[in-house]
Scaffold this motif. Sequence first.
Motif, short mmCIF file in Angstrom:
data_model
loop_
_atom_site.label_atom_id
_atom_site.label_comp_id
_atom_site.label_asym_id
_atom_site.label_seq_id
_atom_site.Cartn_x
_atom_site.Cartn_y
_atom_site.Cartn_z
N GLY A 9 0.82 -1.20 0.00
CA GLY A 9 0.00 0.00 0.00
C GLY A 9 0.85 1.25 0.00
N TYR A 73 -2.22 -3.59 6.30
CA TYR A 73 -3.48 -2.96 6.69
C TYR A 73 -3.77 -3.28 8.15
CZ TYR A 73 -8.51 -1.95 6.51
OH TYR A 73 -9.77 -1.46 6.74
N SER A 97 1.42 0.20 11.82
CA SER A 97 0.01 -0.10 11.61
C SER A 97 -0.90 0.90 12.30
CB SER A 97 -0.30 -1.52 12.11
OG SER A 97 -0.03 -1.63 13.50
N ASN A 101 -10.18 1.32 10.64
CA ASN A 101 -10.67 0.67 9.43
C ASN A 101 -11.23 1.72 8.49
OD1 ASN A 101 -11.87 -0.85 7.43
ND2 ASN A 101 -12.71 -2.37 8.82
#
Length: 229
Positions: A9, A73, A97, A101
């Motif tokens: 990502g 994620y 992290s 969400n």
Amino acid sequence: MKIAVLGTGEVGRALAPALLNLHHAVSVGTRDPEETFHSNETFRELLNQYPGIRLASFAEALRGADIVVNALYGPACVEILSQLSAALDSRIIIDISSPFNGRIEGAILNPVNTDSLGEQVQRALPNVRVVKTLNTMAAVVMTEPGIVGTADHSVFLSGNSADAKETVTELLYSLGWSDIVDLGPISTSRASEMLLRMWIDLYKALGTDLFGFRVVRPAKSDPHTLSVP
């Protein structure tokens, strides 16, 4: 050093070339390298621009790595890392992290206040040395702090291993960071993770993600400086 960046990502795409430019051997881990290469056009362009970056499966990327960057994620990272526990044994994990969400409208931080993702990763992998850092800023700022003002804003560290934090501190210096604040054990990652709520609201208010948090300290000679026993 050999560094494995887990995740393709925005964070992984920022860190991988920056670490390569610092002359580290960089592998980027993903579930299915072939599928990622063919379906992720942005990452494919990155590989074409930086052919020294190796795209591999999670297990292959971890082989021989000195440091592992958790750029996965957030809501899924503990499960994924737990499945890789044998390959991660004794490694330093730089945990970036986020307990948020972003795929759910109105999502809240989870965990928050009484726990953190940093602590969850450390509990799931008791034999690794987790260092929480770089989680209070946009991905582009992680590798180029000077893009924000004079680059004197702060980056935070949380972790139980002094040796691991020393190694990560040297890596942060090499990325251009100068004000590195060691908050203490991994439990203090609750504080830096909760800054995400402030980051999101500042991003909306300012209309840009090019900002950072700065800890302003009193001069040592300041008579109002408190002495903490």
